[in-house]
Write a protein that holds these residues in place. Sequence first.
Motif, PDB file in Angstrom:
ATOM      1  N   SER A  15      14.079  -9.615   7.908  1.00  0.00           N
ATOM      2  CA  SER A  15      14.817  -8.857   6.900  1.00  0.00           C
ATOM      3  C   SER A  15      16.309  -9.138   6.976  1.00  0.00           C
ATOM      4  N   SER A  18      17.017 -13.058   6.079  1.00  0.00           N
ATOM      5  CA  SER A  18      16.684 -13.397   4.692  1.00  0.00           C
ATOM      6  C   SER A  18      17.760 -13.000   3.702  1.00  0.00           C
ATOM      7  N   ARG A  19      18.682 -12.137   4.099  1.00  0.00           N
ATOM      8  CA  ARG A  19      19.743 -11.725   3.182  1.00  0.00           C
ATOM      9  C   ARG A  19      20.667 -12.901   2.852  1.00  0.00           C
ATOM     10  N   SER A  23      17.351 -17.267  -3.572  1.00  0.00           N
ATOM     11  CA  SER A  23      16.015 -17.259  -4.186  1.00  0.00           C
ATOM     12  C   SER A  23      15.660 -18.623  -4.749  1.00  0.00           C
ATOM     13  N   ARG A  24      16.698 -19.367  -5.181  1.00  0.00           N
ATOM     14  CA  ARG A  24      16.497 -20.724  -5.671  1.00  0.00           C
ATOM     15  C   ARG A  24      17.552 -21.632  -5.052  1.00  0.00           C
ATOM     16  N   THR A  31      15.623 -22.388   1.031  1.00  0.00           N
ATOM     17  CA  THR A  31      14.809 -21.207   0.744  1.00  0.00           C
ATOM     18  C   THR A  31      13.952 -20.821   1.958  1.00  0.00           C
ATOM     19  N   HIS A  32      14.175 -21.518   3.063  1.00  0.00           N
ATOM     20  CA  HIS A  32      13.435 -21.257   4.298  1.00  0.00           C
ATOM     21  C   HIS A  32      14.296 -20.459   5.272  1.00  0.00           C
ATOM     22  N   ALA A  71      11.082 -18.327   3.328  1.00  0.00           N
ATOM     23  CA  ALA A  71      11.503 -17.007   3.795  1.00  0.00           C
ATOM     24  C   ALA A  71      10.731 -15.872   3.132  1.00  0.00           C
ATOM     25  N   LYS A  72      10.619 -15.901   1.815  1.00  0.00           N
ATOM     26  CA  LYS A  72      10.039 -14.753   1.108  1.00  0.00           C
ATOM     27  C   LYS A  72       8.578 -14.522   1.456  1.00  0.00           C
ATOM     28  N   PRO A  73       7.694 -15.529   1.340  1.00  0.00           N
ATOM     29  CA  PRO A  73       6.291 -15.255   1.697  1.00  0.00           C
ATOM     30  C   PRO A  73       6.104 -14.891   3.164  1.00  0.00           C
ATOM     31  N   ALA A  75       8.263 -13.241   5.118  1.00  0.00           N
ATOM     32  CA  ALA A  75       8.690 -11.848   5.305  1.00  0.00           C
ATOM     33  C   ALA A  75       7.679 -10.877   4.709  1.00  0.00           C
ATOM     34  N   GLU A  76       7.153 -11.206   3.544  1.00  0.00           N
ATOM     35  CA  GLU A  76       6.157 -10.321   2.918  1.00  0.00           C
ATOM     36  C   GLU A  76       4.880 -10.247   3.738  1.00  0.00           C
TER      37      GLU A  76
END
Length: 380
Positions: A15, A18-19, A23-24, A31-32, A71-73, A75-76
């Motif tokens: 968390s 990732s800040r 996002s792109r 994005t990693h 990063a996003k997947p 973290a989710e």
Amino acid sequence: MNVTIAQSTFERALSVASRAVPSRATLPTLTHVLLQAEPGRLKVAGTDLNLAIITWEEALVSEPGGITVPAKPLAEFIGALPDEPVHLRVHRETWTLQIVCGSYETAMKGLDPEEYPILPDIEGDGFALDPEDFRQAIDQVTFAAATDETRPILTGVLIRREEGQPGGATVLTMAAADGYRLSVKTLPALRAPEGAFSVIVPASTLEEVGRLLKGETDPVSMMALRGRNQVGFRLSRAAVLSQLIEGQFPDFQAIIPKRWETRVEISREALLKACKALSVFARETSNAVRLVITPGEGDQPGQVLLQSRSPEKGETRVAIDALVEGNRLEIAFNVRFLMDVLEAIEGDRVAFEMTTSQSPVKVLPVGDPSFVHVVMPMFL
């Protein structure tokens, strides 16, 4: 890489890092997040090339190594796992991260960590700052920085060393302005390197540092990485790296009024509550609120009458007793600007020093000379 880490600990680290992850990005690796196993801890880092956030968490490391993973997947997925130990293992042949937590198991495609941007270490002598003092300074200054990129220099916060202090003490001044308001805060340094120091740090970077400072007890280290035009902040379990803003910061001392014709000392909480109430009606009139300031007579206290009028919603007014010195004055402000500075001040009482209805107004907490705010009034 072979690591075991608590699920809640890993989720927190992702968390935080990732800040800084966009996002792109034109480079897929941006994005990693970078996962790097070191002796006794797991390093998690994210960057967009302008800002980097790095955090370290205790972990059982059986085999050092690293990988970058979207990063996003990641973290989710980690956030959806049960509160059990998470086992991480990297298969270098395919650059795949195997994740096992209880009955959950997945394999995520990643990239060679050698493809990730190099993040320099924040080591060496720097300024040591009390974490609570620095957090307060960030809160009191960054809100006044511009969000409009047309003048990039105003999106930053000037941090400079002040020379010639009594007793040889080292004091830092932080200043931010957006063309309508100015915030200036001074704070002492617990330790300081030799030489001059003056940098302009993006306000957004300092806001990230401020978030990390909550609950921090150890001194914060700040240093300029001159060869890279960067500034670094090192906390006990995290670090923030940021590109500096180049240019000449405005002469903010020239903006601060040196005299007043009307001075008001008033309860900060009472004024803030009044502003919040009047803001409901002020939204349709460019957030304008009129203040009628009247000195007291005899035993009667002075008064500040706040008024707001909306063609659609009606009119509201609030009267607050205050200590008023000098002349009667009618003046208008953007109520949002008033609320911002009142929320940033932590004292019980606040003072306003004014000359005319169209001149800059000085706002300062009573009994705290370390902070001053200047705001431009609105035309009546």
